[in-house]
Scaffold this active site. Structure first.
Site, PDB file in Angstrom:
ATOM      1  N   ALA A  73      18.297  -4.467 -24.926  1.00  8.05           N
ATOM      2  CA  ALA A  73      18.134  -5.124 -23.629  1.00  8.05           C
ATOM      3  C   ALA A  73      17.217  -6.344 -23.689  1.00  8.05           C
ATOM      4  O   ALA A  73      17.457  -7.335 -22.998  1.00  8.05           O
ATOM      5  CB  ALA A  73      17.601  -4.129 -22.609  1.00  8.05           C
ATOM      6  N   CYS A 325       6.938  -0.205 -23.599  1.00 10.30           N
ATOM      7  CA  CYS A 325       6.607  -1.515 -24.164  1.00 10.30           C
ATOM      8  C   CYS A 325       5.157  -1.902 -23.921  1.00 10.30           C
ATOM      9  O   CYS A 325       4.613  -2.757 -24.613  1.00 10.30           O
ATOM     10  CB  CYS A 325       7.521  -2.586 -23.565  1.00 10.30           C
ATOM     11  SG  CYS A 325       9.272  -2.295 -23.877  1.00 10.30           S
TER      12      CYS A 325
END
Length: 378
Positions: A73, A325
């Site tokens: 992504a 993340c």
């Protein structure tokens, strides 16, 4: 290894057994390069890629030719945003996003701000919702793109995508959506969406493969490639295709399409049970409103220190304080900050995300352990 109970499915999902089985032959027996057009090894690999392209298109309601394979992504997001920026060299450009977007979107836009674009970062209310009226008022004559995610990765809050897409169509604007957490979890409709990124490892496929939906046969322009070298994927993304990963993503898409509805209902029951137990603890609150993904709970625990809370809870339950993340960052979640949560409470918030392998016993054991940890820390 004695792993803890896994309740971090928004970070990544395990490859389904059926997916692993489907991938194995493509590492060995069928090892060909899908770009090798002159012999059977390449033909077989190419056929497998095209079958997977169709399977993924069926999951999200697209045409196979609208699916461009990426490494995930983050690459898809960068291709969408930076590829649109490159369409208008020298022009004044304005983009609209939201304060609670994934860092891949926010960082990509920030990098373009350094090159001269304007960005409007829409605020959210205390439940994480945007205002369509505020979005409408933010559109300028030089607005090029609306970048809004389908479902938030930290809270599960679902944006009003249908209303956003209608507005984008009315104004003839490119609407890009990060649908990483939504694909394979809830039904998607692509009406009014021009670009959309998804990732295999969020719906029981392998890591390292994703796709960007690019609408075909539309007056709005398509993004310009960011990776060059061979013209693969209709020129949008050069590079040798990850055939095993793509086959796995296709198989995962088939699985999710068949089981999504029933699984969503099952997980909602388990999620509600978890919330009932955890919110019964004094000085706790739910971060996010009712309109959210059925498998996600983000809960704030008052009266405890956030880092110590997460460290203790993770001894027996694999959870996170937000996006994978940004899990290495000691800073409080930007999503929860945007929702108005105090810094200390933001640090003491935990995201629980359930999945295909989660059982009622997992949920009850997890709730019991969290109750014990919070009691001890207080």
């Amino acid at each position: 290894m004695n792993y803890p109970i896994y309740l971090d499915y928004n970070a990544t999902t395990p490859c389904a057994a059926e997916v692993i089985e489907a991938m194995i032959p493509w590492f060995g027996a069928h090892f060909g390069n899908a770009a090798s057009k002159s012999h059977a090894y390449g033909w077989v690999a190419e056929n497998a890629v095209e079958e997977a392209r169709e399977q993924i298109a069926n999951l999200i309601g697209a045409q196979p030719k609208e699916i461009i394979f990426t490494s995930g992504a983050t690459e898809g997001i960068n291709l969408a945003i930076k590829g649109v920026f490159d369409l208008f060299p020298g022009e004044k450009q304005h983009y609209i996003t939201c304060q609670t977007e994934h860092k891949a979107v926010l960082d990509a836009l920030q990098s373009l701000e350094e090159r001269g674009i304007e960005v409007t970062y829409l605020p959210v209310d205390k439940e994480g919702n945007i205002s369509i009226e505020e979005l409408r008022a933010s559109i300028l004559p030089h607005t090029k793109m609306i970048c809004l995610m389908w479902a938030n990765n930290e809270t599960g809050v679902i944006h009003p995508v249908e209303e956003i897409s209608k507005l984008a169509e009315e104004r003839n604007l490119i609407f890009f959506s990060d649908a990483v957490q939504a694909a394979g979890k809830i039904p998607l409709t692509l009406q009014g969406i021009h670009l959309m990124a998804i990732s295999a490892h969020k719906f029981y496929g392998p890591k390292g493969v994703g796709a960007l939906f690019i609408r075909h046969n539309h007056t709005l322009p398509k993004p310009i490639a960011q990776i060059h070298g061979g013209g693969h994927e209709k020129g949008f993304r050069s590079g040798t295709l990850n055939v095993p990963g793509i086959v796995g993503m296709g198989r995962a898409a088939v699985l999710r399409k068949s089981e999504m509805k029933i699984e969503s209902q099952r997980l909602q029951e388990l999620r509600d049970l978890l919330e009932m137990r955890l919110l019964a603890i004094s000085d706790t609150r739910l971060n996010g409103g009712k309109h959210r993904l059925t498998h996600v709970s983000n809960i704030a625990f008052g009266g405890v220190e956030g880092e110590e809370l997460l460290k203790k809870v993770c001894q027996k339950i694999a959870v996170s304080s937000g996006s994978a993340c940004t899990s290495i960052s000691p800073k409080p979640s930007h999503v929860l900050q945007a929702m108005g949560l105090a810094t200390d409470l933001g640090r003491a918030s935990i995201r629980f995300s359930l999945g295909r392998n989660t059982t009622e016993k997992d949920v009850l054991d997890a709730a019991e352990w969290v109750e014990e940890v919070v009691k001890d820390l207080r």
